[in-house]
Design an enzyme around this catalytic site. Structure first.
Site, mmCIF file in Angstrom:
data_model
loop_
_atom_site.group_PDB
_atom_site.id
_atom_site.type_symbol
_atom_site.label_atom_id
_atom_site.label_comp_id
_atom_site.label_asym_id
_atom_site.label_seq_id
_atom_site.Cartn_x
_atom_site.Cartn_y
_atom_site.Cartn_z
ATOM 1 N N ARG A 263 0.866 -1.182 0.000
ATOM 2 C CA ARG A 263 0.000 0.000 0.000
ATOM 3 C C ARG A 263 0.898 1.225 0.000
ATOM 4 O O ARG A 263 1.438 1.597 1.045
ATOM 5 C CB ARG A 263 -0.875 -0.044 1.247
ATOM 6 C CG ARG A 263 -2.063 0.894 1.229
ATOM 7 C CD ARG A 263 -2.674 1.016 2.616
ATOM 8 N NE ARG A 263 -1.855 1.895 3.451
ATOM 9 C CZ ARG A 263 -1.767 1.822 4.770
ATOM 10 N NH1 ARG A 263 -2.421 0.913 5.443
ATOM 11 N NH2 ARG A 263 -0.994 2.673 5.434
ATOM 12 N N HIS A 267 -3.713 4.548 4.480
ATOM 13 C CA HIS A 267 -4.832 3.617 4.483
ATOM 14 C C HIS A 267 -6.031 4.238 3.764
ATOM 15 O O HIS A 267 -6.677 3.609 2.949
ATOM 16 C CB HIS A 267 -5.198 3.251 5.921
ATOM 17 C CG HIS A 267 -6.465 2.467 6.019
ATOM 18 N ND1 HIS A 267 -6.541 1.151 5.648
ATOM 19 C CD2 HIS A 267 -7.716 2.819 6.416
ATOM 20 C CE1 HIS A 267 -7.789 0.717 5.816
ATOM 21 N NE2 HIS A 267 -8.521 1.723 6.270
ATOM 22 N N TYR A 276 3.516 5.702 11.709
ATOM 23 C CA TYR A 276 3.835 4.312 12.030
ATOM 24 C C TYR A 276 4.772 3.620 11.052
ATOM 25 O O TYR A 276 5.136 2.484 11.257
ATOM 26 C CB TYR A 276 2.550 3.485 12.181
ATOM 27 C CG TYR A 276 1.591 3.569 11.010
ATOM 28 C CD1 TYR A 276 1.785 2.807 9.863
ATOM 29 C CD2 TYR A 276 0.475 4.411 11.056
ATOM 30 C CE1 TYR A 276 0.912 2.889 8.792
ATOM 31 C CE2 TYR A 276 -0.405 4.501 9.986
ATOM 32 C CZ TYR A 276 -0.188 3.743 8.856
ATOM 33 O OH TYR A 276 -1.054 3.821 7.797
HETATM 34 C C1 TPP Z 1 -14.794 -5.579 11.522
HETATM 35 C C2 TPP Z 1 -14.000 -4.331 11.335
HETATM 36 N N1 TPP Z 1 -13.057 -3.985 12.235
HETATM 37 C C3 TPP Z 1 -12.343 -2.860 12.081
HETATM 38 C C4 TPP Z 1 -12.545 -2.034 11.004
HETATM 39 C C5 TPP Z 1 -11.723 -0.762 10.806
HETATM 40 N N2 TPP Z 1 -10.784 -0.977 9.674
HETATM 41 C C6 TPP Z 1 -11.078 -0.569 8.448
HETATM 42 S S1 TPP Z 1 -9.939 -1.038 7.330
HETATM 43 C C7 TPP Z 1 -8.992 -1.788 8.507
HETATM 44 C C8 TPP Z 1 -7.714 -2.454 8.115
HETATM 45 C C9 TPP Z 1 -7.921 -3.483 7.044
HETATM 46 O O1 TPP Z 1 -6.697 -4.026 6.688
HETATM 47 P P1 TPP Z 1 -6.574 -5.108 5.560
HETATM 48 O O2 TPP Z 1 -7.624 -6.151 5.722
HETATM 49 O O3 TPP Z 1 -5.171 -5.574 5.535
HETATM 50 O O4 TPP Z 1 -6.942 -4.351 4.218
HETATM 51 P P2 TPP Z 1 -6.255 -3.085 3.582
HETATM 52 O O5 TPP Z 1 -6.954 -1.879 4.124
HETATM 53 O O6 TPP Z 1 -4.807 -3.114 3.928
HETATM 54 O O7 TPP Z 1 -6.505 -3.233 2.134
HETATM 55 C C10 TPP Z 1 -9.581 -1.656 9.749
HETATM 56 C C11 TPP Z 1 -8.990 -2.166 10.985
HETATM 57 C C12 TPP Z 1 -13.557 -2.417 10.101
HETATM 58 N N3 TPP Z 1 -13.841 -1.684 9.033
HETATM 59 N N4 TPP Z 1 -14.244 -3.555 10.277
#
Ligand code: TPP
Ligand code: TPP
Lengths: 364, 333, 366
Positions: A263, A267, A276
């Protein structure tokens, strides 16, 4: 006793694009290769534009795909038109590749009257039934449990249809990942689980998500195929997904694909990664940017030129500008849309609440 | 007409719907070959095969998650959660996904399906085989919630639920699965159930007993305790109108308000705990819509605000004596 | 020891009762006999309780017949300060760890002798006094708890190890996944043991997962996974002891699949003849863990039929007497229902408690 995982002999991720930008012959038409590249460029430009719109306060939020375009477009391109895609939230390029018009995507970004979800969802929570694209939902991982159900339903109906479901490596820690893969294994569902391992789940590095050697190795626990692929190599991604698609067709069931990517951006527009992660970590990944890599390959084959790049970039920019102009001018959805689609028909209590909201709006 | 108990009526409804519509299927833990731990799906495996009477791995989140995918593709899953107490591992899929899918996709996607779950106490099941979690789901926009109290309604409501365009959480009061309480003892059902096609529309309450003095609204197993209580107080000249809600949401507000406007007094009975239970909503509705007709404070007769106990379950549930007490107080106020 | 290939099955006792000296943990005679007694005692209790259930004196019962080796091996492989998070078939660990039989049986009756105050169904044994944590009924929920407790012990610098148990069906639940993942990421000092008894009520274990073994699932989390003969108490003892030791010495968690068979019904509410072939059951009866261990002890000259009969009679009498004492107790007092919802009773429970009290008084008056 050695932990089992450490006895794995990692083959290394699947790669096709070599360091000299050449590749063995691939079964993709030149026109399609160019379309894939164009979609990646479109995504790159859109990300850039949307981040600026967010800073200007014209949209509330954007979650982008910077650096992950090859994983997203390569996988979408490997699926067939009758197949289905269940998105996570970064894959608007997959939807655009499948034919969802830019305007439809932007209608959601502005939450206007034409937004298929009628402004009910956040930006980047689009839906595209007409292109066999599911609906984005914020809770991480929920789509992973749903996709095998759809895949199994297709199989039961005798349709040659496979389902591609996207998620990040963070989602593999959720229960839905486990139950989705387990059901897919038990029911031999024609489902392709596509994990964009982009190194980060917001601020949490992939190494803190799991102690396993890889995400792909988790396939063992479910008796499904597991493949690790260089996610910045669009041809390798395409190959891995196409092979998984073939397994689906042959009735061999599901595949878990881990695409190693990164990425490059924050985010989302609400995040600042400087808190971080160090720039030094990002640098090598910038050098591995999937766009120039793919472009060099296309140029080597005489399928792309500087002139093409210039022309297409200009086209894309004006398409985006025009589409934003249209989408931004559209008004908000009507008040009653707030009360529609909760149920097939509006029940008495929502009718009452609608009338109350209407009165307040008229009086106020 | 045939005499059936609720389990048989549920089984009959499932069988008829599966015969009528090839997209209907049942899925869940032990529902296939075994026919379900309560025997509700008995015979369906033999008649419709393992692809329409599906034994799933032990995962409620997986059952509901995959059912959503199936329903989106055009199948009509009827998912069984073995006990309502075990619906919580699927809570996220139900509340965040199933309930919101139509809304969040602007009507492009829907997942019409039925979630069947035996609920309620009375079988010495303790904390985790006794709960009545309907309020969590009534609170969630996009779900319909149904709970029959008799075999005929179980059949008619289940068929309507399967045909409904919206997801329905269908709670089955397991205490009266095989019989109803008569003078404190569960006695086999003796009511007739229409054979073949039989539907009961969602959203319509049933008037079980007419009365002038107090309106009593209830559902599920407590219908029987309530009818018994109404019978007892009738001897004292207290005429209670008993309404079996059947569909909890969207509730039949007209039946409720119309009756309270007539009686001026309102009692709600349910097994679930009191605080933020469905009774709180019903009392509010009646207060809002019939305030000037009320002659006494509405009363709630419910489970206590403790976890459901095992040994002392009959002290926990609002059985007939407690209902009688509430009716008398409300009438005398 | 053992094999780190999760498709292999680790065994110590052969079919004839002999044991490979290289694998035999070499336990002292007294320990061996105590293990046998513990297994036979569990079996005697189960038999009596199933009989009482059929007579309607006990409302429900989940026996662990055929699976006694696992609870006993773990009871011997852990220290009393280690914490146990049982599922349905491992409740008897606390009995082996010294919990009194009367209080144990009171938990089946849910009466006023029951320290859980009759709030749980039978077969949900727990007692703080022996660090055995209360199991809910909800499949799999205890596994993350075991991991959390172990992690807490690690954070506190205690040498405590926790053991979390589950059935094969439980591995399909999300809680299994999250527990395994957290355990490995945080290197929690715990042992997670899955008793693969081939059935989850009516669903066979091959419908639970497409993975070739349960032990293999450990790969997905980066922790060792070991598959052990769950009817071989010595093999189990070895695997359990080493896993507990590894956890205690900072080596992180281990996942153990105990390969066994549910000889009885799922519970007193179940009828397995509807879904399984009696020939399978008969086949497994030949591998009965008690018989296997007795053959081993006999081969060592420590056991014979006469001693077996004497022990049987002694245990039956012990259980029967305990039942007689426990059955003399009545239900817990009604008002206890309002205790333990919170640390202190809030106003609304005080009100509800008062309401019952008033009703009772009226009842007595009328
Ligand atoms: C069940 C849930 N917990 C927490 C969140 C908050 N949140 C949104 S995106 C994210 C990180 C997701 O990481 P990843 O699955 O690696 O996908 P990426 O964003 O890196 O594509 C979090 C913790 C959420 N949307 N849903
Ligand atoms: C969350 C949840 N879902 C369903 C049940 C109903 N149920 C009780 S035991 C059981 C089977 C458990 O199988 P397994 O985990 O293999 O353990 P075993 O009983 O074989 O020891 C089921 C489905 C439950 N108790 N909890």
């Amino acid at each position: 006793m050695t932990p089992l995982a450490s006895r794995e002999t990692p083959q290394g991720p699947l790669r096709i694009l070599r360091d000299d930008d050449q590749a063995p012959e691939v079964p993709i038409e030149p026109g399609e290769l160019a379309r894939m590249y164009r979609t990646m460029l479109l995504a790159r430009n859109l990300d850039d534009r949307l981040i600026r719109l967010q800073r200007q306060g014209r949209i509330s939020f954007h979650i982008g795909s910077l650096g992950e375009e090859a994983a997203i477009v390569g996988s979408a391109a490997a699926m067939l038109p009758a197949d289905w895609i269940w998105p996570c939230y970064r894959e608007f390029a997959a939807a655009l590749y499948r034919g969802m018009p830019l305007e439809a995507y932007l209608d959601n970004m502005f939450g206007n009257a034409d937004d298929p979800s009628r402004g009910r969802q956040m930006p980047d929570h689009w839906t595209g039934r007409a292109w066999n694209v599911g609906s984005v939902s914020s809770p991480v991982g929920t789509q992973i449990a749903q996709a095998p159900g759809m895949a199994w339903a297709a199989k039961r109906r005798g349709d040659d249809v496979a389902v591609l479901v996207y998620f990040g490596e963070g989602a593999t820690s959720e229960g839905d990942f486990h139950v989705g893969l387990n059901f897919a294994g038990v029911f031999k569902a024609p489902c392709i689980f596509f994990c964009r391992n982009n190194g980060w789940a917001i601020s949490v590095p992939a190494s803190r998500q799991t102690a396993s050697k890889s995400i792909a190795v988790k396939a063992t626990a479910y008796g499904v195929a597991g493949v690790q692929v260089d996610g910045n190599d669009v041809l390798a991604v395409h190959r891995a997904v196409r092979e998984a698609r073939e397994r689906c067709r042959r009735g061999e069931g599901a595949t878990l694909i881990e695409a190693l990517t990164y990425r490059l951006g924050p985010h989302s527009t609400s995040d600042d990664p400087r808190g971080y992660r160090k720039e030094e970590e990002v640098e090598p990944w910038r050098a591995a940017d999937p766009l120039p890599r793919f472009r060099r390959y296309l140029e080597q084959r005489g399928l792309w030129s500087d002139a093409d790049e210039e022309r297409v970039t200009a086209e894309i920019e004006s398409e985006i500008r025009a589409a934003i102009e249209v989408a931004e001018r559209k008004g908000p959805p009507p008040l009653e849309s707030l009360f529609d689609d909760v149920y097939a028909r509006r029940p008495w209590h929502l009718e009452e609440q609608y009338r109350e909201a209407l009165r307040l709006r008229e009086e106020g | 007409m045939a005499v059936m108990n609720i389990i048989q009526a549920v089984n009959d409804a499932l069988r008829l719907e599966m015969r009528r519509d090839p997209s209907v299927l049942v899925m869940g833990e032990d529902v296939g070959k075994f026919g379900g731990v309560f025997r509700a799906t008995v015979g369906l495996y033999d008649e419709f095969g393992p692809d329409r009477s599906i034994d799933t791995p032990l995962s409620e989140g997986g059952i509901i998650g995959t059912a959503i995918g199936m329903a989106t593709y055009g199948l009509r899953p009827v998912a069984e959660i073995q006990f309502a107490d075990y619906i919580f591992p699927a809570f996220d899929q139900i509340v965040n996904e199933l309930a919101k899918l139509r809304y969040r996709s602007g009507g492009q996607y829907t997942a019409p399906m039925v979630i069947r779950a035996p609920c309620g106490g009375g079988i010495r099941g303790g904390h985790y085989h006794s709960q009545s979690p309907e309020a969590y789901f009534i609170h969630t926009a996009g779900l319909k919630v149904v709970m029959p109290s008799s075999p005929a309604d179980a059949k008619g409501l289940l068929i309507s639920s399967i045909r409904d365009p919206d997801p329905v959480v269908f709670f089955e009061p397991k205490r009266v699965y095989r019989g109803r309480p008569v003078e404190g003892r569960i006695t086999p059902w003796d009511q007739d159930v229409p054979e073949g096609e039989h539907t009961v529309p969602l959203g319509e309450a049933a008037l079980l007993r007419e009365g002038r003095h107090v309106t009593l609204a209830t559902y599920g197993a407590m219908v029987h305790e309530s009818v018994e209580a109404a019978r007892l107080v009738a001897k004292e000249g207290l005429e209670v109108e008993v309404i079996d809600l059947r569909t909890l949401w969207p509730v039949d507000v007209e039946a409720l308000v119309g009756s309270v406007k007539k009686t001026g007094r309102f009692v709600v009975v349910h097994e679930a705990p009191r605080t933020c239970g469905f009774a709180a909503e019903l009392v509010t509705l009646v207060s809002e819509k019939a305030f000037l007709h009320l002659e006494a404070p509405p009363a709630r007769v419910t489970g206590w605000d403790t976890p459901f106990p095992c040994t002392l379950e009959n002290d926990y549930m609002p059985m007939t004596p407690r209902i009688v007490d509430a009716l008398r107080r409300t009438a005398r106020f | 020891m053992g094999s780190s290939d999760s498709d292999d099955l680790f065994e110590v006792i052969g079919p004839d009762g002999s044991a490979d000296p290289a694998l035999d943990p070499g336990l002292p005679q007294g320990t061996l006999l105590a293990m046998l007694r513990a297994m036979r005692r569990i079996r005697a209790i189960d038999a009596r309780m199933m009989m009482l259930q059929r007579q309607g004196r006990v409302s429900f019962y989940g026996e662990c017949r055929g699976q006694e080796a696992t609870p006993v091996a773990f009871a011997f492989a852990t220290e009393l300060t280690d914490w146990i998070f049982p599922a349905l078939r491992e409740g008897a660990i606390m009995l082996v760890r010294g919990f009194g039989l009367d209080s144990y049986l009171a938990q089946v009756y849910g009466n006023d002798l029951d320290e859980l105050r009759g709030r749980q169904m039978p077969s949900h044994y727990a007692s703080r006094s022996v660090a055995q944590v209360s199991w809910s009924s909800c499949i799999g929920t205890q596994v993350p708890h075991a991991v959390g407790a172990a992690w807490a012990a690690k954070l506190r610098g205690d040498r405590t190890v926790t053991v979390g148990f589950m059935g094969d069906g439980a591995t399909s639940e999300a809680d299994f996944h999250v527990a395994m993942n957290f355990a490995a990421v945080y290197r929690a000092p715990c042992v997670l043991c899955c008793q693969n008894n081939h059935w989850s009520i009516s669903v066979p274990s091959d419908r639970q997962t497409a993975s070739s073994t349960f032990a293999k699932k450990a790969v997905a989390y980066g922790m060792p996974g070991i598959r052990v003969n769950g009817n071989d108490v010595l093999a189990l003892f070895r695997v359990a002891s080493e896993a507990v030791e590894r956890a205690r010495s900072g080596g992180g968690p281990t996942f153990i699949e105990a390969f066994t068979y549910r000889m009885g019904a799922h519970s007193s509410s179940d009828d397995p003849s509807r879904y399984r072939d009696q020939r399978d059951v008969d086949e497994w009866a030949r591998r009965d863990p008690v018989a296997v261990f007795e053959r081993y002890l006999t081969a060592k000259g420590l056991w014979d039929a006469e001693r077996g009969a004497a022990l049987g009679a002694e245990l039956d009498a012990e259980v029967l007497e305990a039942v007689r004492r426990v059955e003399s107790h009545g239900p817990p007092a009604v008002l206890t229902m309002f205790d333990d919802v919170y640390a202190e009773r809030p106003w609304h429970l005080e009100e509800q408690r008062q309401q019952i009290q008033n009703e009772d008084q009226r009842g007595e008056d009328g």
